[in-house]
Design a protein around this motif. Structure first.
Motif, PDB file in Angstrom:
ATOM      1  N   VAL A 166      30.374  40.904  41.881  1.00  0.00           N
ATOM      2  CA  VAL A 166      30.192  39.586  43.170  1.00  0.00           C
ATOM      3  C   VAL A 166      30.307  40.521  44.374  1.00  0.00           C
ATOM      4  O   VAL A 166      30.817  42.035  44.422  1.00  0.00           O
ATOM      5  CB  VAL A 166      30.785  38.558  43.080  1.00  0.00           C
ATOM      6  CG1 VAL A 166      30.279  38.185  41.835  1.00  0.00           C
ATOM      7  CG2 VAL A 166      31.764  38.790  42.641  1.00  0.00           C
ATOM      8  N   ASP A 167      30.509  40.019  45.556  1.00  0.00           N
ATOM      9  CA  ASP A 167      30.468  40.782  46.226  1.00  0.00           C
ATOM     10  C   ASP A 167      31.732  40.865  46.992  1.00  0.00           C
ATOM     11  O   ASP A 167      32.252  42.553  47.460  1.00  0.00           O
ATOM     12  CB  ASP A 167      29.672  39.338  47.560  1.00  0.00           C
ATOM     13  CG  ASP A 167      28.120  39.911  47.450  1.00  0.00           C
ATOM     14  OD1 ASP A 167      27.778  40.646  47.103  1.00  0.00           O
ATOM     15  OD2 ASP A 167      27.854  38.960  48.094  1.00  0.00           O
ATOM     16  N   GLY A 168      32.683  40.073  46.750  1.00  0.00           N
ATOM     17  CA  GLY A 168      33.946  40.478  46.676  1.00  0.00           C
ATOM     18  C   GLY A 168      35.112  41.211  45.768  1.00  0.00           C
ATOM     19  O   GLY A 168      36.002  41.251  45.764  1.00  0.00           O
ATOM     20  N   GLY A 169      34.406  41.667  44.830  1.00  0.00           N
ATOM     21  CA  GLY A 169      34.925  42.345  43.865  1.00  0.00           C
ATOM     22  C   GLY A 169      34.355  41.840  41.745  1.00  0.00           C
ATOM     23  O   GLY A 169      33.281  42.517  41.778  1.00  0.00           O
ATOM     24  N   LEU A 170      36.052  41.537  41.592  1.00  0.00           N
ATOM     25  CA  LEU A 170      34.886  41.215  40.216  1.00  0.00           C
ATOM     26  C   LEU A 170      35.706  39.776  40.038  1.00  0.00           C
ATOM     27  O   LEU A 170      36.140  39.365  39.836  1.00  0.00           O
ATOM     28  CB  LEU A 170      35.831  42.042  39.113  1.00  0.00           C
ATOM     29  CG  LEU A 170      35.784  43.974  39.216  1.00  0.00           C
ATOM     30  CD1 LEU A 170      36.468  44.447  38.456  1.00  0.00           C
ATOM     31  CD2 LEU A 170      33.593  43.564  38.684  1.00  0.00           C
ATOM     32  N   GLU A 171      33.712  38.993  39.118  1.00  0.00           N
ATOM     33  CA  GLU A 171      35.046  37.491  38.718  1.00  0.00           C
ATOM     34  C   GLU A 171      34.699  37.350  37.505  1.00  0.00           C
ATOM     35  O   GLU A 171      33.786  38.086  36.913  1.00  0.00           O
ATOM     36  CB  GLU A 171      33.839  36.759  39.746  1.00  0.00           C
ATOM     37  CG  GLU A 171      33.441  35.498  39.136  1.00  0.00           C
ATOM     38  CD  GLU A 171      32.799  34.181  39.535  1.00  0.00           C
ATOM     39  OE1 GLU A 171      32.836  33.766  40.946  1.00  0.00           O
ATOM     40  OE2 GLU A 171      31.661  34.591  39.287  1.00  0.00           O
ATOM     41  N   THR A 172      36.208  37.280  36.701  1.00  0.00           N
ATOM     42  CA  THR A 172      35.256  36.210  35.164  1.00  0.00           C
ATOM     43  C   THR A 172      35.001  35.684  34.535  1.00  0.00           C
ATOM     44  O   THR A 172      35.837  34.425  35.088  1.00  0.00           O
ATOM     45  CB  THR A 172      36.661  37.156  34.128  1.00  0.00           C
ATOM     46  OG1 THR A 172      36.401  38.473  34.825  1.00  0.00           O
ATOM     47  CG2 THR A 172      36.811  36.676  33.037  1.00  0.00           C
ATOM     48  N   VAL A 173      34.004  34.853  34.233  1.00  0.00           N
ATOM     49  CA  VAL A 173      33.960  33.441  33.906  1.00  0.00           C
ATOM     50  C   VAL A 173      33.822  33.437  31.989  1.00  0.00           C
ATOM     51  O   VAL A 173      33.324  34.782  31.589  1.00  0.00           O
ATOM     52  CB  VAL A 173      32.002  33.530  34.147  1.00  0.00           C
ATOM     53  CG1 VAL A 173      32.978  33.320  35.263  1.00  0.00           C
ATOM     54  CG2 VAL A 173      31.523  34.335  33.278  1.00  0.00           C
ATOM     55  N   ASP A 174      33.856  32.564  31.843  1.00  0.00           N
ATOM     56  CA  ASP A 174      34.184  32.519  29.732  1.00  0.00           C
ATOM     57  C   ASP A 174      32.604  31.247  29.771  1.00  0.00           C
ATOM     58  O   ASP A 174      33.469  30.728  30.296  1.00  0.00           O
ATOM     59  CB  ASP A 174      35.508  32.050  29.972  1.00  0.00           C
ATOM     60  CG  ASP A 174      36.673  32.386  29.331  1.00  0.00           C
ATOM     61  OD1 ASP A 174      36.326  33.826  29.123  1.00  0.00           O
ATOM     62  OD2 ASP A 174      37.787  32.117  29.693  1.00  0.00           O
ATOM     63  N   LEU A 175      32.618  31.504  29.080  1.00  0.00           N
ATOM     64  CA  LEU A 175      31.445  31.124  28.302  1.00  0.00           C
ATOM     65  C   LEU A 175      31.232  30.535  27.239  1.00  0.00           C
ATOM     66  O   LEU A 175      31.699  30.997  25.991  1.00  0.00           O
ATOM     67  CB  LEU A 175      29.675  31.906  28.948  1.00  0.00           C
ATOM     68  CG  LEU A 175      29.751  32.502  30.109  1.00  0.00           C
ATOM     69  CD1 LEU A 175      28.524  33.553  30.185  1.00  0.00           C
ATOM     70  CD2 LEU A 175      29.864  31.580  31.330  1.00  0.00           C
TER      71      LEU A 175
END
Length: 249
Positions: free
Chosen positions: A159-168
């Motif tokens: 993402v623009d601000g770095g990294l994002e982790t989502v659990d699906l």
């Protein structure tokens, strides 16, 4: 676990594309075609998941003209188990592609769907998101890391601000980014073996999907030529040109 991977046949990334004389589109006559690079990453990730023992079957899907079989054979050579071609000569726009993929998802019932984040020919970056919406599945886009577990998948997104982790929760849709992996080199024995793997051909009509284009391309034009750069002898001269010629100061 079954994984569905969508692959698209596009003009090879090494080819300099040319616009048709009438401005109606890009000229692809006698041009080298290959698998969309982001889709190669998607296939590679599916194969790695299978090699790790987390996936049992990989199905490669492509939509378009009969020559898309070549792209599917490449996916099979990389490690996919079987392939499905939805053959049509019609122009396929992102919504039509998403509807066709949903029909395949309903038919095959995969636990995970992996797509490239976008195709290098139109750069639309819409199909994965549309498929998730139509199918009612959670989505993890721009994936730079995929951690598949029993019943869930953790997707690290750029993402623009770095990294994002989502659990699906599975089933889910994942779209791949460049830093997810580096696709393997396909060896000749695998290319030969891919010819014996099953490849099913369907039609949009058989899937009950209307692929009539909803958008009209008015004109396609090449980017304007950039003017040559200029050398300056000092910072003062640079500032003067930026202020009076470029008018950016």
């Amino acid at each position: 676990m079954k994984v569905l991977v969508a692959v698209k046949r596009v003009v090879d990334y090494n080819v300099k594309v040319r616009v048709k004389a009438d401005g109606s589109g890009v000229d692809i006559a006698n041009v080298k075609m290959s698998m969309n690079p982001f889709d190669e990453i998607a296939v590679e990730e599916a194969v790695r998941l299978k090699e790790a023992g987390k996936v049992t079957e990989i199905i490669a899907v492509s939509l378009g003209v009969s020559q898309c079989q070549e792209t599917l054979r490449t996916a099979l050579a990389m490690g996919a188990d079987r392939a499905v071609l939805v053959e049509t000569a019609a122009e396929l726009q992102p919504l039509a592609v998403a509807k066709l993929l949903k029909a395949i998802v309903d038919k095959e019932q995969p636990q995970l769907v992996i797509l490239g984040k976008q195709a290098i020919d139109d750069d639309a970056n819409q199909t994965g998101q549309m498929l998730a919406a139509l199918s009612g599945m959670p989505q993890g886009t721009f994936a730079s890391k995929v951690d598949l577990q029993a019943g869930t998948v953790a997707v690290t997104r750029e993402v623009d601000g770095g990294l994002e982790t989502v659990d699906l929760k599975l089933p889910a849709v994942v779209t791949t980014d460049l830093r997810l992996n580096e696709p393997r080199y396909v060896k000749l024995p695998n290319i030969m073996a891919a010819k014996k793997k099953p490849l099913e051909t369907l039609s949009p009509e058989a899937l009950g999907v209307d692929v009539t284009p909803r958008l009209t391309t008015v004109k396609v034009a090449e980017p304007a030529a950039r003017s040559a750069g200029k050398k300056v002898a000092s910072v003062a001269e640079l500032v003067e040109k930026l202020r009076n010629e470029a008018k950016v100061l």
